[in-house]
Each structure stands twice: as C-alpha cells, then as structure tokens.
Design a protein around this motif. Structure first.
Motif, short mmCIF file in Angstrom:
data_model
loop_
_atom_site.label_atom_id
_atom_site.label_comp_id
_atom_site.label_asym_id
_atom_site.label_seq_id
_atom_site.Cartn_x
_atom_site.Cartn_y
_atom_site.Cartn_z
N LEU A 1 0.82 -1.22 0.00
CA LEU A 1 0.00 0.00 0.00
C LEU A 1 0.85 1.27 0.00
CD1 LEU A 1 -2.76 -1.00 2.61
CD2 LEU A 1 -2.67 -1.45 0.15
N GLN A 2 2.18 1.10 0.02
CA GLN A 2 3.09 2.24 0.12
C GLN A 2 2.86 3.27 -0.98
OE1 GLN A 2 7.25 1.25 0.65
NE2 GLN A 2 7.91 2.99 -0.58
N GLN A 3 2.78 2.81 -2.21
CA GLN A 3 2.68 3.75 -3.34
C GLN A 3 1.37 4.54 -3.28
OE1 GLN A 3 3.71 1.99 -7.09
NE2 GLN A 3 2.69 3.58 -8.28
N ALA A 4 0.26 3.88 -2.92
CA ALA A 4 -1.02 4.56 -2.85
C ALA A 4 -1.05 5.61 -1.74
CB ALA A 4 -2.14 3.54 -2.63
N VAL A 5 -0.47 5.26 -0.57
CA VAL A 5 -0.44 6.19 0.56
C VAL A 5 0.40 7.42 0.23
CG1 VAL A 5 0.37 6.50 2.93
CG2 VAL A 5 -0.91 4.45 2.32
N PHE A 6 1.58 7.19 -0.35
CA PHE A 6 2.45 8.32 -0.68
C PHE A 6 1.83 9.19 -1.77
CE2 PHE A 6 5.45 6.19 1.90
CZ PHE A 6 6.42 7.13 2.24
N ALA A 7 1.13 8.57 -2.69
CA ALA A 7 0.48 9.34 -3.75
C ALA A 7 -0.58 10.26 -3.15
CB ALA A 7 -0.15 8.40 -4.77
N ARG A 8 -1.33 9.76 -2.17
CA ARG A 8 -2.36 10.59 -1.55
C ARG A 8 -1.74 11.77 -0.80
NH1 ARG A 8 -6.83 13.14 -2.13
NH2 ARG A 8 -7.53 13.98 -0.13
N PHE A 9 -0.66 11.52 -0.06
CA PHE A 9 0.03 12.62 0.63
C PHE A 9 0.52 13.66 -0.39
CE2 PHE A 9 0.58 9.97 4.52
CZ PHE A 9 0.21 10.92 5.46
N LYS A 10 1.04 13.19 -1.53
CA LYS A 10 1.54 14.12 -2.55
C LYS A 10 0.40 14.95 -3.14
CE LYS A 10 5.70 11.71 -4.12
NZ LYS A 10 6.33 11.05 -5.28
N ILE A 11 -0.75 14.33 -3.33
CA ILE A 11 -1.91 15.07 -3.84
C ILE A 11 -2.29 16.17 -2.86
CG2 ILE A 11 -4.39 14.89 -4.32
CD1 ILE A 11 -3.76 12.05 -5.46
N ASP B 1 4.25 16.39 -7.38
CA ASP B 1 4.18 15.52 -8.55
C ASP B 1 4.06 14.07 -8.09
OD1 ASP B 1 4.51 14.07 -10.87
OD2 ASP B 1 6.17 15.28 -11.63
N VAL B 2 2.92 13.45 -8.38
CA VAL B 2 2.67 12.08 -7.92
C VAL B 2 3.60 11.08 -8.60
CG1 VAL B 2 0.94 10.23 -7.82
CG2 VAL B 2 0.26 12.59 -7.38
N VAL B 3 3.93 11.32 -9.85
CA VAL B 3 4.71 10.37 -10.64
C VAL B 3 6.20 10.41 -10.28
CG1 VAL B 3 5.37 9.68 -12.98
CG2 VAL B 3 3.05 10.51 -12.52
N GLU B 4 6.73 11.61 -9.96
CA GLU B 4 8.16 11.79 -9.70
C GLU B 4 8.54 11.18 -8.35
OE1 GLU B 4 11.52 11.84 -10.11
OE2 GLU B 4 10.91 13.31 -11.66
N ARG B 5 9.44 10.18 -8.38
CA ARG B 5 9.89 9.53 -7.15
C ARG B 5 11.41 9.51 -7.01
NH1 ARG B 5 6.41 5.54 -9.47
NH2 ARG B 5 4.25 5.82 -8.76
N ARG B 6 12.09 10.13 -7.97
CA ARG B 6 13.56 10.05 -7.98
C ARG B 6 14.26 11.22 -7.33
NH1 ARG B 6 13.98 9.78 -14.28
NH2 ARG B 6 12.45 11.44 -13.86
N VAL B 7 13.55 12.34 -7.14
CA VAL B 7 14.16 13.52 -6.55
C VAL B 7 13.32 13.99 -5.36
CG1 VAL B 7 15.19 14.28 -8.72
CG2 VAL B 7 12.91 15.08 -8.09
N PRO B 8 13.94 14.67 -4.39
CA PRO B 8 13.16 15.20 -3.25
C PRO B 8 12.14 16.22 -3.71
CG PRO B 8 15.53 15.24 -2.79
CD PRO B 8 15.38 14.94 -4.25
N GLN B 9 11.01 16.28 -3.02
CA GLN B 9 9.97 17.26 -3.32
C GLN B 9 9.47 17.91 -2.04
OE1 GLN B 9 6.91 16.47 -6.42
NE2 GLN B 9 7.61 14.34 -6.32
N GLU C 1 10.30 6.28 -1.21
CA GLU C 1 10.35 7.62 -0.65
C GLU C 1 10.00 7.64 0.83
OE1 GLU C 1 8.95 10.81 -3.86
OE2 GLU C 1 7.65 9.04 -3.84
N LYS C 2 10.72 8.47 1.57
CA LYS C 2 10.38 8.75 2.96
C LYS C 2 9.69 10.11 3.00
CE LYS C 2 12.60 10.19 7.31
NZ LYS C 2 11.68 9.67 8.29
N LEU C 3 8.65 10.22 3.85
CA LEU C 3 7.87 11.45 3.92
C LEU C 3 7.87 11.98 5.34
CD1 LEU C 3 5.58 13.35 2.57
CD2 LEU C 3 3.99 11.78 3.68
N VAL C 4 8.07 13.31 5.48
CA VAL C 4 7.91 13.98 6.77
C VAL C 4 6.91 15.11 6.58
CG1 VAL C 4 9.01 15.34 8.58
CG2 VAL C 4 10.23 13.40 7.58
#
Length: 559
Positions: free
Chosen positions: A224-234, A239-247, A273-276
């Motif tokens: 479920l990691q990708q779905a959870v992180f996508a929601r936080f990004k929204i 950018d939901v698709v970009e996972r290679r650079v910090p945002q 990705e790690k999210l704070v």
C-alpha cells in the motif's frame, strides 16, 4: 449517583472558592463550553484536582486509560461518532452494564445518548482528557485505519496501483483518503510537531514526534506504500509520478476543529520515498514571551535587543529548537503603524496582520539573497529574513544593517559564540560582523515536567558532571515519574532554554582583530553573559524541567 451541580461539588470540596466559581460562571455564559472546561482553561483548577473532587465527593471511579487494556471489539458496542462527539470511551461490559470512561461524568446528555445507542445501563467513570483522546485514537482511529488498509489491499488486488490511486484521488470516502486523513488527525490530536512515514524492506512505519520524541503509531503493508504516498503528494500539491528527486509541498486543512498548515517533504531512499509532514497549528498564544519561555534576566536582555533600531539580531539553534517562534514573537512586538516591516520566509508559517510577508521560491529564482536586494528598494524599517543560508545573503543582511535597517534572522549553529564563526565561514568579513551584529539569541526546547507526578530525586554522577553540580552534592531535583495526566511519560509540553549575547565595544574589537577564541570568550563573560546550561539549571531548580532532560538536549560542549 446523587445529582449535584459541578460548582457545588467543587466548592464543597474546597477545590475552588465561591468567588472563583462566580467568575467562571460569568466566563462560561455564552461560550458554549462546560463549566469544568472553563475552570481549567482559566487556571482556577487543575484537571487532577477536578478528578479528585469528583471521585471523593460523588464516589465516581477513576480509570487510567493509559494502562487499561480495552477489547478492540468495543468499537462494535458504541459507534465512533458518539464516542468522538461526547468524548467518551467504552471500557468494558459487565453484569452491571457498560463502564463508560468520560471527560465529564456529569454530562447527563452524553450518558443518555450512549444508553439509548447501546441499550444498556451506563456506569460512568472519569478519565483524563488526554487519556480519552489517546484511547479514542487507538480504539477507533486505528480500527478505522485497519479497515481502510484492508479495503485498499482489496482494490490493489483488483486494480493496478496507478488505477487505484486515480480512482481515490477525489473521493473523500475512499479507503486511501480515510487512512491518510486518520494519520494526519492522529498527529494533530496528539500535539505532534511532525509525522514520519518511513518505508522499510517489508513494511511502512508511521511515527509521530510529540514533545521532541518519536512514537510509532501504525504499520502499513508494503503493497500500500505507493497509494499512501500518492495521496500525501496530492494533498501537498506535489508531482505524484516523480519519485527520484526530493519534493516539497504544503497544504492548509481543518483537522479536529483546528486550522493547521502542513509542510510536506519527500526524500528518495533505497526502499522508496520517505515522507515527513510538519504540522503547524495556528496558536498565536504561543508567539509571546511567556509562550516561548523567556523569563528572568533573559527578559531584560531581550528588551535591550528590541530597543535597537538598526543592526542584525540573530536567532540560532538546530532544527526544531523553536527559532521561528522566537522570531515571530520579536516581529509581533516590533510591528506598528509607523514601521514598514517586511519578512522573507520559506515557508510562511504564520500570517501576521500589518506585516508584509514574502514567500521565497528558489525554483523561480526568488532566493533569500535576490529577495533581500529587492526589499531594500521598498523603504523598509525592519526586515525579517527567515534563514541565512549562504554568504551572499549574510553579507547583504550585514550591509543593510549598517545602513540603518534592523534585520532579524535565524541561522543554524550550536550556540551564540559559534554563530560568529559560522558567519566567518560563510565569507563575511570580520569588520562587517563586528559593525552589524547587535545580539545573538541561542535556544533549545526542553520538555516540561508533568505537574501531577513530579517528585524529587538525586541526579546520577554523570548528570552532575555534565551540568556542573559538585560530585559530593546531595541536592535533589524534580523528575516526572509518569501518571495518567501525562500518559506515563512524566512530561507535558516544552519550554525554551536560552542564552542571549549582546555585543559591546570590546567584543567587537575582538571580532575585528580576529583575537584568539579564549580572549573572545573572556570578553563575553565580562558582559554577564549567562550560558544556556545555567538558564536550564534555573528551570530545573524551579521544577520546570529535569536534569536528565537538560543533559539530553544541551550538548556537553555547551556545558
């Protein structure tokens, strides 16, 4: 249970006076709040005293929810919306009825509403507000999160992850949205400053930072990691698709009836990705001298700094030491109709009426240095610079100060003295530092001992050595032993520990001449400078914090 009004109970118990009751009733009128909340809010009574009075006068049992093992199936007995509305927790069912932990056991409307819902006799018990809040989060929010994760897993099995995320994007009832919202609400209700969502090899951990310490609250399945992180990004507009650079992202929300600003930051790791998420609650009462913890001689030093009409005032300390709160406190005191006050911030944390606030955006070229140059053409009297990050910004700030402007800024260093070295490392000439800097405020945040469970004990030999107590001393200091009021931690809330350096002529000469560090420190000591550890010891002697907390927070080098 015999019916008595709360005011009568508390006056009979001697917990409050008739005058205090009369004053509280006036404050309560038209507020929509219950009397107990008004009494505690205005300091007429502590929550511990209120609980003790109700227990002794009415014989209502007290339940320590931090130690109570509540069956998760209790969520099926009492709906979560009722538990949340009336601030009650179903503890257990026995032959006599449902034992109900309540913040206010005299709330008969709540008792009747619960009785009608569960169709059982209600046995009211009293619990702390913090205990009820934590129990609700564990019992209902965790249960809701588990259900949401189960639904998410089902969707991911039926659809691919990208499709599941797109389906959930604008659906507030979707499991992904419910899960992420419950994590954010848990952080807000438990007074967290940050939420950490950390991917591992086979799971994702969710931790919250409360009073400076991280506590794990949830584990999310890896799929479920990708779905959870996508929601936080929204939520954060990233950018939901970009996972290679910090945002970085930001959002404003209403959570648990509070206005909060969220600052989101992602960082690519080997497991994803790690999210704070930094949580900023809009509590202007904290942006005062009392709120940040200024007291004693530091008040007078603070006053002397604010009487300058030009020069640089630096606020220093590591990340999370309360620098921004101190800066906002200064700005709030200095603003007036006769002053043009402009702040450069990244991000803007609090909106202040009467202050021009500018959001830095490095992606568009709006850096601190370029914005500062533009601000100097706006006829400013006082300039706030959120952070000095490079030599160019530092030099512009120093030159602006020497041309008649008051500049207030923050910088990351260990203490007041090392701030001078940090400016030199950035390439600022010593004569500029000596001519521009008026004072330096260095600070840390320490946890406050819970007033309900503080007790005295002698520090260990190592603690004595670190804070400068003679080895043969038998002095005892307060520690928090842990109780229901602080959920067993022994601490509640934080307060600032400060050292404030004001520069005089001799210190300026030492800086200009690049004198040896020992000579500079002697010159500083002659000004009556009080090191941070001594300010911390004053708080420990007053029973505000503990020796252990000082040793944890203030580095050995500073001592």
């Amino acid at each position: 249970m015999a019916y008595k009004r709360l005011g009568e109970i508390l006056t009979d118990a001697g917990a409050i006076s008739e005058e205090q009751l009369e004053q509280a009733l006036k404050l309560q009128k038209g507020s929509g709040k219950r009397l107990g909340a008004v009494l505690m809010e205005h300091g007429f009574i502590s929550e511990a005293s209120l609980i003790h009075a109700l227990h002794t006068q009415l014989g209502i049992d007290f339940i320590d929810l931090s130690e109570e093992q509540i069956d998760p199936k209790m969520v099926n007995i009492l709906p979560g919306n009722l538990a949340k509305k009336y601030r009650v927790i179903p503890v257990r069912l026995d032959v006599a009825g449902l034992v109900l932990a309540m913040e206010d056991p005299l709330d008969f409307m709540a008792i009747e509403a619960v009785r009608a819902a569960v169709r059982r006799k209600i046995i009211p018990a009293i619990a702390t507000s913090a205990g009820v809040r934590r129990a609700y989060n564990i019992l209902y929010e965790n249960e809701g999160a588990v259900r949401a994760m189960a639904e998410m897993s089902q969707r991911v099995r039926e659809l691919d992850v990208e499709t599941a995320v797109n389906v959930d994007e604008d659906d507030e009832a979707s499991p992904t949205v419910r899960l992420v919202n419950s994590i954010i609400e848990r952080g807000v209700t438990e007074r967290a400053s940050d939420i950490h969502v950390e991917p591992g090899e086979d799971k994702v951990s969710v931790r919250i930072r409360v009073d400076g310490r991280l506590v794990q609250i949830l584990t999310i399945p890896k799929d479920l990691q990708q779905a959870v992180f996508a929601r936080f990004k929204i939520i954060g507009g990233m950018d939901v698709v970009e996972r290679r650079v910090p945002q970085d992202g930001r959002a404003a929300m209403i959570v648990a009836d509070k206005e909060v600003d969220l600052r989101l930051s992602t960082l690519p790791t080997i497991f994803g990705e790690k999210l704070v998420v930094r949580i900023l609650t809009k509590n202007e009462n904290m942006l005062t001298r009392e709120g940040i913890g200024l007291n004693g001689e530091n008040q007078a030093r603070f006053d002397r700094l604010l009487r300058n009409n030009s020069g640089v005032i630096l606020i220093v300390g590591p990340t999370g030491s309360g620098k921004s709160s101190t800066m906002y406190t200064m700005i709030r005191e200095l603003k007036s109709e006769s002053v043009n006050l402009i702040m450069l911030e990244d991000p803007v944390e609090y909106k202040i009426e009467g202050v021009t606030q500018v959001q830095i955006n490095e992606k568009t070229g709006m850096t601190f240095s370029s914005a500062l140059r533009s601000v100097l053409r706006q006829d400013p009297d006082i300039i706030g610079v959120g952070e000095i990050r490079d030599g160019e910004t530092a030099e512009i700030a120093m030159r602006a100060a020497m041309t008649g402007h008051l500049v207030i800024s923050t910088i990351h260093t260990e203490d007041a003295v090392s701030a001078l070295d940090r400016l030199k490392d950035m390439g600022v000439e010593p004569y500029l530092i000596a001519g521009a800097v008026r004072g330096i405020v260095s600070q840390r945040l320490v946890r406050k001992i819970c007033p309900s469970c503080g007790r005295k004990e002698e520090p260990t030999a190592m603690q004595k050595d670190l804070v400068g107590i003679p080895e043969d001393s038998d002095r005892k200091f307060y520690v928090g032993s842990g109780c229901p009021m602080c959920l067993g931690s022994g601490y509640h809330g934080r307060i600032g520990v400060f050292e404030i350096l004001t520069l005089n002529r001799r210190i300026r000469d030492c800086i200009t001449d690049e004198s040896p560090k020992a000579e500079l420190r002697r010159a500083i000591a002659e000004t009556g400078f009080v090191p941070m550890i001594k300010n911390g010891m004053e708080l420990a002697e007053a029973g505000t914090t503990s020796i252990e907390e000082l040793c944890r927070t203030i580095s050995i080098v500073e001592a």
